[in-house]
Design an enzyme around this catalytic site. Structure first.
Site, PDB file in Angstrom:
ATOM      1  CE1 TYR A 142     -23.648  -5.746  29.212  1.00 29.42           C
ATOM      2  CE2 TYR A 142     -24.114  -5.467  27.104  1.00 29.42           C
ATOM      3  CZ  TYR A 142     -23.972  -5.130  28.225  1.00 29.42           C
ATOM      4  OH  TYR A 142     -24.238  -3.621  28.583  1.00 29.42           O
ATOM      5  CG  ASP A 237     -30.314 -11.198  24.769  1.00 31.81           C
ATOM      6  OD1 ASP A 237     -30.530 -10.461  23.576  1.00 31.81           O
ATOM      7  OD2 ASP A 237     -29.448 -10.613  25.839  1.00 31.81           O
ATOM      8  CE  LYS A 269     -25.121  -5.302  20.381  1.00 26.44           C
ATOM      9  NZ  LYS A 269     -25.324  -6.045  21.435  1.00 26.44           N
TER      10      LYS A 269
END
Ligand SMILES: *Cc1c(COP(=O)(O)O)cnc(C)c1O
Length: 437
Positions: A142, A237, A269
């Site tokens: 994702y 990522d 995050k």
């Protein structure tokens, strides 16, 4: 008193599915979503006053635990000086410095507001810098919800992606190739088919959005080598893993030791300490393709917002070696006890674990989970009853079997023991689950 049910009923009238992000709706575990009103350390409290040990950590940012005093103080101080100016300011420079100290390959950094924006910008940058069109991604990885990355695997190995969401057209995914994770021959076939048209491979540093799926030994290094050989870029990522798995993210546990660096990183995050900040970073000669030094456009009204920078700076400044050691130790304990409880209850499973990130997969003990097909083929029906048994005992897990469990520096022995004490009953619930429930 407002109950979780009342609030969710009202929310469901006002918002699609009652939520602002789909997993929060408890769709895959059933039942009524819990609305939290406060968090402190390892604990969350809901609108009914029930306290839970939290294993979601705001989906990753809460590395130090909720309401860490120094983070809150830094945010309050920054807010008192103004919520944002739309200008350059010192704290964006400070956060960029902290990132580069930890990850030297992040030679230059562009702050954005969400992980979605970071990967979207990285893709545009990779295409702009290489002048090529094809992007390769792995099924089950994702990278946020930008159109081109919401691609699903087509039928053949090297076929172009199909839209992975309504509202995304074939035009938007036809330059994304989707292949299975950990599949070296598929990567080789993509380059054999598209060769010099490949702008970049984007990969989660270690996948953790289909449950945790460890890269097989050398897989990331293989991606580094094959992209270099073909003049394509490697986008790593680290939105979830950055500043969480080690102080230098998953790169700190892989590339740093093996001697390789991706061209671009994406962070999110933890870097925002709980407020909306993310970043794309990497090689200076590539980053300088971004406006205003280069022709690849990117901008953001709230990019580098000073209050968000303050939260990120305070978080990174307090995330020293002892924080990572502590989280690693506590994660190992919880993972071991989880597995032991499932074994005692006779539940076939594998613990999917990379560093301090882990998840459970059911019915997978013989092979573990090495890609998205295996993740989807597991006995996912066991998770809902398991989740609700934990919830009823005051432990808040991710409401999906495909999400990682997040511990924090605030998960002390008392918090961990509460988790462990809840496991036997939840393991029983998983054992008794049937596909119909
Ligand atoms: C969460 C996540 C994203 C998206 O970040 P948002 O801030 O939710 O847009 C991208 N990549 C990975 C690996 C993630 O875990």
């Amino acid at each position: 008193m407002t109950t979780n049910q009342q609030l969710f009923d009202t929310a469901s009238e006002l918002m699609p599915g009652g939520v602002n992000s789909p997993v929060r709706a408890f769709g895959s575990v059933g039942g009524t979503p819990v609305s939290m009103v406060s968090g402190e350390g390892a604990y969350l409290t809901d609108v009914e006053g029930t306290e839970y040990v939290d294993l979601v950590g705001s989906w990753g940012p809460a590395l130090l635990g909720h309401s860490h005093p120094q983070v809150i103080e830094a945010v309050q101080r920054a807010a008192g000086a103004g919520l944002g100016f739309g200008t350059s300011h010192p704290s964006e420079v400070r956060l960029a410095e902290l990132v580069r100290q930890r990850v030297p390959g992040a030679e230059q950094i562009r702050m954005v507001s969400t992980g979605t924006e970071a990967t979207m910008t990285a893709i545009r940058l990779a295409r702009g810098a290489t002048g090529r069109r094809i992007v390769v991604k792995f099924a089950g990885c994702y990278h946020g919800h930008s159109d081109g990355l919401l691609a699903a695997a087509g039928s053949g190995v090297a076929t172009l992606g199909l839209p992975g969401s309504a509202g995304v057209t074939e035009l938007q995914t036809k330059e994304t190739v989707v292949i299975e994770y950990n599949d070296r021959p598929a990567v080789e076939e993509v380059f054999a088919t598209y060769g010099d048209d490949v702008a970049a491979i984007i990969t989660e540093a270690t996948p953790a959005n289909m449950g945790v799926v460890p890269p097989e030994p050398g897989f990331n290094q293989f991606l580094r080598e094959i992209t270099t050989r073909h003049g394509a870029l490697m986008i790593f990522d680290e939105v979830m893993t950055g500043f969480r798995i080690t102080e230098a993210g998953y790169w700190g546990a892989s590339g740093r030791e093996e001697g390789w660096t991706p061209d671009l990183f994406t962070f999110g995050k933890v870097i925002g300490g709980g407020l909306p900040t993310a970043a794309v970073a990497g090689r200076q000669d590539i980053m300088e393709h971004l406006a205003p030094t280069g022709p690849v456009y990117h901008a953001g009204t709230l990019s580098g917002n000073p209050v968000a920078m303050a939260a990120g700076i305070a978080t990174l400044e307090h995330a020293g070696a002892e924080v990572y050691r502590h989280i690693d130790t506590q994660a190992q304990r919880v993972a071991d006890e989880l597995s032991a409880a499932l074994v005692r209850a006779g539940v076939d499973h594998s613990i999917q674990k990379v560093g301090n990130l882990f998840s459970v997969a059911f019915g997978t003990s013989t092979t573990g989970v090495r890609n998205y097909s295996a993740a989807q083929a597991q006995e996912a029906f066991r998770y809902g009853p398991f989740f609700h048994a934990m919830l009823a005992q005051g432990v808040y897990l991710p409401p999906s079997v495909f999400e990682a469990w997040f511990l924090s520096a605030a998960h002390d022995d008392a918090a961990v023991e509460r988790i462990i004490a809840a496991l036997p009953r939840a393991a029983e619930a998983a054992a008794q689950a049937s596909p119909q429930t």
